[in-house]
Structure formats: structure tokens, C-alpha cells
Design a protein around this motif. Structure first.
Motif, PDB file in Angstrom:
ATOM      1  N   ASN A 250      -3.306  -1.118  -6.741  1.00 45.42           N
ATOM      2  CA  ASN A 250      -1.834   0.119  -6.197  1.00 45.42           C
ATOM      3  C   ASN A 250      -0.755  -1.119  -6.023  1.00 45.42           C
ATOM      4  O   ASN A 250      -0.499  -2.210  -5.460  1.00 45.42           O
ATOM      5  CB  ASN A 250      -2.380   0.297  -5.127  1.00 45.42           C
ATOM      6  N   ASP A 253       1.863  -1.746  -3.730  1.00 48.96           N
ATOM      7  CA  ASP A 253       1.613  -1.092  -1.702  1.00 48.96           C
ATOM      8  C   ASP A 253       2.153  -2.741  -1.319  1.00 48.96           C
ATOM      9  O   ASP A 253       2.248  -3.638  -1.497  1.00 48.96           O
ATOM     10  CB  ASP A 253       0.180  -1.358  -1.878  1.00 48.96           C
ATOM     11  N   ARG A 255       2.145  -4.043   1.256  1.00 46.86           N
ATOM     12  CA  ARG A 255       1.295  -4.904   1.855  1.00 46.86           C
ATOM     13  C   ARG A 255       0.828  -5.943   1.342  1.00 46.86           C
ATOM     14  O   ARG A 255       0.518  -7.520   1.115  1.00 46.86           O
ATOM     15  CB  ARG A 255      -0.101  -4.183   2.452  1.00 46.86           C
ATOM     16  N   TYR A 256      -0.353  -5.987  -0.269  1.00 51.09           N
ATOM     17  CA  TYR A 256      -0.533  -6.029  -0.771  1.00 51.09           C
ATOM     18  C   TYR A 256       0.754  -7.361  -1.694  1.00 51.09           C
ATOM     19  O   TYR A 256       0.335  -8.577  -2.188  1.00 51.09           O
ATOM     20  CB  TYR A 256      -1.573  -5.877  -2.250  1.00 51.09           C
TER      21      TYR A 256
END
Length: 675
Positions: A250, A253, A255-256
Motif C-alpha cells: 500500500n 499508507d 503509517r508506512y
């Protein structure tokens, strides 16, 4: 009082009731009898935990008997005792819902699942309440978590709940029992790893999560857990790899993206990390935590004005964000405005403020009043912040003292005589050990200003090796340090080689480098056995100054002994005792450098350190404040200034409050450093 309660009042004395009886009566729907027992239990002096549990059960009884206002009053009393008790908020939600107050109910359920994400009943009601309030994104999240919990075996739901109630040993036993019957169950392994992280048994948690991603490479939550652990333990090279794998699943994303930025900062590439944080914030400008992380990265590079703006942006988005205020205070040079201080005081006193935010706000207020020379008020906030933080940590002085004893018992002169010639011959590492806030960052900055020495950070490698030798999940009978007598000689060389190899990623190519993990003073015997040619410098500071400086510092991780004057004094005493032992059994292996001597005679102490490390003198080490390098510790801005004396006696402004520290240190320690 009902007739049933009145009758029971004559039969049941204060000692006859028990929490277990009350639970049994509630399950049997004998609510009146349960209420009598619970009220009787509240009369004598109870432990905090028993009082909280008694109040909780009483509120449950009151709700079942439709005394909703009384239940809410009982819960208010409970939450004054323990503001983090998740089930109290769930009960609050139930009573508010019964009173047809959906708004307060929604807020209560949301707080409940924030504190304990295993509360099925709260998630179930929360999904519907969010739907009716038009908060579709939150409703979807609630249904997702509900589906996850319902997919778990009942035992693991209990494990999850126990873990978030901080009943870690109970959670561990139940989880181990489940895994014995269900080997390689991914969620069971994840939960046991989470418990390990809470217990700071990082080696065991790492083993479990690494196994998870190997056995279940498509299981994203397990990989996220593994990545977070790698960041926590500062293994940034592996964290970088895991973040890239997740980004392939992803790419958008946030967060990543933020995790990759954190790994880049940790790998000594803060500019790349900063660019990534900024890209995340372009799409998610109201993410307060990302502003905070950006501020941390900017601070490391020395861009303090930009860091301050990032921290301010964080608290503007979330006004009660305690970490943003503490991060400003933790620059050590920032002075809060009157308006900011008023906000800090207001939010710290607010009943709605979360415990973690309250702790950060207390330490920030302590620093703000310290800058205003209002030392009594400053100390009151530091004391309150430490008391709140102490409730969260698991430090036990007896355990630390037993570790000191074990090192002294095993690591004798005879052991080192028998093990002569073992280990890896590399001369690269210079270890700086001691207590935090002892002046170690200044010594690192001085040595890292030398042309052939790299500064790195507080590396976890020696501590991780000690933990592996101790054994995974072993608490009562650890193998380390006794195992140092038993290992074959070739193990020590292999450990030394692995240390040099694993730390290479943090170096810039100079022949020598610094490992500034202060807690390594516990493992000087291990260091000598695996790296006999390493250099060790003990950074030491006057005990009152060092200990009080630690007491007013809120650490991001570890250093749990600092949250009490008695505890930190006892720790300093044990540290000195162990360092005296190393001096006896390894004469000349450790150089002691007093912070006060560095301030009084900078050039003399610089030459002394360089001679010890067998490095030629360089003028740049005297002009250390001109050296441009990334620094991750709280002293980062202070060591970019010339030497100053003003902080040496600063603890005396608080002297009337520090008698518990003096008592803990004792005359034996204090006589070494006469006032």
C-alpha cells in the motif's frame, strides 16, 4: 436501603464479604446482597487495586438495579483513583445509554476502547452510535476491530484484554497455554510478542515476530508489529527493509511512509526522513503525531527553529497533546510563553486529559517554572509527573541490585585471567557508560569531533547480546552472567565480530566509533571478553546533580529507575559499587572522567581521553561545539555551545526537596564528592 440489604447488614460484618463473593452474587443476579458486601468492603482501608475493583463492581450492581445516576457517581469516584481503568468507561457508556444520552455514551465507549481495544461490548455499541452520529469512518473502524476480535479464539480475546489491563503475567500464562495447543497460531504469536514488548523482553518478541513474517509473509498486521519492534529497538536497517515491503502492499499508507521516515532518520539520513515526513503531512496536514516526529527529526539535524514550529503545529492541532509541550521543553533552551504555560497548567488539571498527556504536561510545567526560577512550583510538577510515570513502569530496585551482585560474583579477576586471549581483536569501539544526564553526550561530542572517530548513538547491541545470553522469557533464574563461565572460547570471538558487523551501518567509515549506551556499565565484563581492545570511558557527575537531572527528565524508553528520588539514589549507589568492582578486576580498562573536571579543565581532560584512546591530539576536540553532526539525546542543543558552568550547581535550587535522594545515596557516596 432495601429490606434485603437491611437484613444482610446485620448478618455480614466488615470482614465477611469478599470481592469473589460479590462477583458470585452478581452472576446469580442477587444484586442487593452483592451491594451490601461491596459497600462493607469500602469501609476498611483497601489497596488501590482492590478499591478500584470494588467500586467497579458496585457501579455494575447499581446499573443492573437501574440506579444510573448512582452508578455514574461511583464511576466518577473510581476514575479519580484510576483514570486509565477501561471497563469503568464502558460502564459509564452503558449508564449514559440507559439515560438516553448518546453523546456522552459515545465519548465513554471511545475512551474505553482506546484504553483496552479488547472490549467487545464497547466496540459493538460504538459502531452503531458512530453510524447514527454520521461518523462513518469511525463506525467502519469499530466494525473492523469487532470483526477481528470475533475471529479470535475466546482465550486470545482474554489475553488481549489482560494485556491492556496490565495483567501481563496472567496474559503471558494464558497465551503460552494456548500456543502449546495451537503452535504457530499467528495471532497467538503476535500477542505473546506484544506481552514481551511490554515486559521489555525484546529478544523473545523479536524471535516470535520474525517467525511470524517468515511463516505468514502476507500477514500485514504481523509485519507491522515487527516493524514497530525494530524501530523501538533501533534496528533501523531491518526496519527500513520491512517498511519498504509494507509500502509495496500500500504505497499511499501514511503509517508506512512515516515508518520509513523514522528508519531513515535512525540510519543517519535525517534529511531523507524529513522529506518523507513532509510528504505525509502534505496529504495529512492535521496529523499531530507526524508533526511531532518531524520536529524530532529536525531537532536531530540542529534545525531548532523549524523543530519548534513543528512541535507548536502539533499542539495547535491537538491542544492537549502533552508530548508536543514536553518536546519543546526537552530542547532544554526553549522558554514557554505565558499563554503556553497557562495552557499547560489548564490541560494538566483537566479531568479529560489522558494520563500519558498529563505526565508529559507535568514535566513540561516543571521545566517552564524552572526557567522562571519558581523552584517550589517547578519541583511540585516534577514530583507529580514522576509519581504518575512511576505507576506505569515496572522497575524494582531489588532486581537491579541482584544484577549488580551477579556481575560481581561471576566477573572476577580469575575469570578474566582464565579467559585471556578470547574475543575479537578489533580496536574500533569506544564505549561511553554511566548514568543518563552525566555529561556523556558532551564526551561523545568531544571525541566525535576527532577526524578518525565516528559518533553514532546509544546502541542496543551489547544489551541485546546480554538478553540473548540471559535466555528468552527467563525472569527468576537468568543464565547471564553465569553463562560467561561456561561458554567455549570461540563464542566470545564470534560475539565480538557480530557486534562490529552489526554496528557498521551506523558508522561513516572512520576507523573508530562511539557507542554511548549508558547502561552498558552493567556489561563491562562482557565487553572485555568479546572486545578486549575496546576502550571504555565512565562519564560521571556529582551524584546530587546527576540524579536530580535524571529525575526531571522524562525518557522516551527505559531508565525506569529515574522516576523516584529514592530509586535513582539507590541506582547511583549500585552503579558506583559495580564500577569500583570493574576497577579492581580490570585495572586500567576503564577511564573515569568527571563532568566537573571537564568544565574546569577542558583541554587537560580532552588530552587525557585522547591519550587513553590512543588518538593523536586535535584542536577540533577543544572546539567541539563547532562540529556539525546529528545528535539524538536531550543534550543535543547544549553540546553545540561552548563549555559553561551554570548547570553545575543548579540542583541546589531544589535542595530542600532532595532529602530522600541524600538518604538513598548515603554518606559513603556523598563523602566522595564533598559540597
Amino acid at each position: 436501603m432495601t429490606s434485603t440489604e437491611s437484613t444482610l447488614q446485620t448478618k455480614v460484618g466488615p470482614s465477611a464479604g469478599s470481592l469473589e463473593q460479590a462477583r458470585t452474587l452478581i452472576q446469580a443476579t442477587r444484586f442487593g446482597e452483592a451491594a451490601v458486601i461491596l459497600r462493607t468492603l469500602l469501609e476498611p482501608s483497601l489497596t488501590r487495586d482492590d478499591e478500584v475493583e470494588t467500586l467497579y463492581l458496585l457501579a455494575v450492581v447499581q446499573r443492573y438495579t437501574r440506579q444510573y445516576d448512582s452508578a455514574l457517581h461511583t464511576l466518577q469516584t473510581l476514575l479519580a483513583r484510576d483514570p486509565e481503568y477501561a471497563r469503568a468507561y464502558q460502564e459509564q457508556g452503558h449508564s449514559c445509554l440507559a439515560l438516553n444520552e448518546p453523546g456522552p455514551a459515545l465519548r465513554a465507549y471511545a475512551r474505553a476502547v482506546e484504553l483496552n481495544p479488547a472490549l467487545l461490548a464497547s466496540w459493538r455499541v460504538l459502531a452503531g452510535l458512530c453510524d447514527r452520529a454520521g461518523r462513518q469512518q469511525e463506525a467502519a473502524r469499530a466494525r473492523l476491530q469487532l470483526a477481528f476480535l470475533e475471529s479470535l479464539p475466546a482465550e486470545l480475546v482474554s489475553v488481549y484484554s489482560f494485556m491492556h489491563q496490565n495483567k501481563l503475567r496472567k496474559a503471558e500464562r494464558l497465551c503460552r497455554s494456548f500456543l502449546q495447543r495451537n503452535k504457530h497460531h499467528v495471532d497467538g504469536m503476535r500477542l505473546l510478542a506484544m506481552i514481551g514488548v511490554r515486559l521489555q523482553i525484546y529478544d523473545g518478541a523479536d524471535f516470535l515476530l520474525e517467525s511470524c513474517v517468515e511463516l505468514y509473509p502476507e500477514h500485514v498486521p504481523a509485519r507491522v508489529d515487527y516493524l514497530n519492534l525494530l524501530l523501538r529497538t533501533q534496528r533501523f536497517d531491518k526496519a527500513h527493509e520491512q517498511a519498504q515491503i509494507l509500502l509495496k502492499t500500500n504505497p499511499d499508507d501514511p503509517r508506512y511512509q512515516a515508518n520509513l521516515a523514522s528508519a531513515l532518520v535512525g540510519l543517519g539520513k535525517p534529511e531523507e526522513g524529513i522529506a518523507r515526513y513532509r510528504r505525509v503531512l502534505e496529504k495529512h496536514p492535521y496529523d499531530a503525531r507526524q508533526h511531532l516526529f518531524l520536529g524530532h527529526a529536525l531537532k536531530i539535524t540542529g534545525a531548532f527553529r523549524k523543530a519548534i514550529e513543528a512541535y507548536r503545529a502539533a499542539y495547535r492541532i491537538r491542544p492537549q497533546f502533552g508530548d508536543a509541550y514536553w518536546s519543546l521543553a526537552n530542547t532544554k533552551t526553549y522558554e514557554f510563553t505565558k499563554a503556553e504555560l497557562a495552557q499547560i497548567v489548564e490541560y494538566e488539571q483537566s479531568a479529560d486529559t489522558r494520563l500519558q498527556d498529563r505526565i508529559h504536561l507535568c514535566f513540561a510545567a516543571g521545566k517552564a517554572y524552572e526557567d522562571r526560577k519558581e523552584y517550589d512550583t517547578s519541583f511540585a510538577y516534577y514530583e507529580r509527573g514522576n509519581a504518575l510515570k512511576k505507576q506505569q513502569v515496572r522497575y524494582k530496585d531489588a532486581k537491579f541490585q541482584s544484577r549488580v551482585e551477579a556481575q560481581m560474583e561471576v566477573c572476577t579477576a580469575e575469570l578474566f585471567e582464565q579467559r585471556q586471549g578470547v574475543g575479537y581483536e578489533a580496536r574500533d569501539p569506544i564505549f561511553i557508560v554511566g548514568l543518563p544526564r552525566s555529561g556523556s553526550t558532551l564526551l561523545e561530542q568531544i571525541l566525535a569531533s576527532h577526524s578518525i572517530v565516528d559518533g553514532t548513538m546509544e546502541l542496543h547491541d551489547i544489551g541485546s547480546l546480554a538478553q540473548r545470553l540471559r535466555g528468552r522469557w527467563v525472569e527468576r533464574s537468568p543464565r547471564y552472567p553465569a553463562i560467561l563461565r561456561e561458554l567455549d572460547d570461540h563464542h566470545f570471538r564470534r560475539f565480538g565480530e557480530r557486534y562490529i558487523e552489526n554496528t557498521r551501518v551506523y558508522r561513516a567509515g572512520a576507523p573508530f566509533f562511539i557507542d554511548k549506551m549508558p547502561n552498558n556499565f552493567l556489561h563491562i565484563g562482557l565487553i572485555r571478553l568479546i572486545l578486549p581492545n575496546a576502550k571504555v570511558i565512565d562519564a560521571r557527575r556529582h551524584p546530587m546533580a546527576c540524579c536530580f537531572s535524571g529525575f526531571k527528565q522524562l525518557f522516551g524508553e527505559g531508565q525506569e529507575f529515574t522516576y523516584g528520588l529514592h530509586e535513582i539514589g539507590r541506582y547511583y549507589k549500585g552503579y558506583v559499587r559495580l564500577m569500583d568492582h570493574w576497577d579492581r578486576v580490570l585495572p586500567g580498562f576503564v577511564l573515569r572522567v568527571m563532568h566537573e573536571d571537564v568544565v574546569d579543565d577542558l583541554e587537560g581532560q580532552v588530552r587525557r581521553m585522547l591519550d587513553f584512546c590512543r588518538l593523536p591530539f586535535e584542536e577540533t576536540c577543544i572546539r567541539f561545539h563547532e562540529t556539525q553532526r546529528n545528535i539524538r539525546t536531550p543534550s543535543s542543543e547544549q553540546v553545540k555551545q561552548p563549555i559553561y558552568r551554570s548547570a553545575l550547581e543548579h540542583w541546589r535550587n531544589y535542595e530542600e526537596h532532595l532529602q530522600p535522594l541524600r538518604d538513598a545515596l548515603g554518606p559513603g557516596i556523598l563523602s566522595r564528592y564533598p559540597d
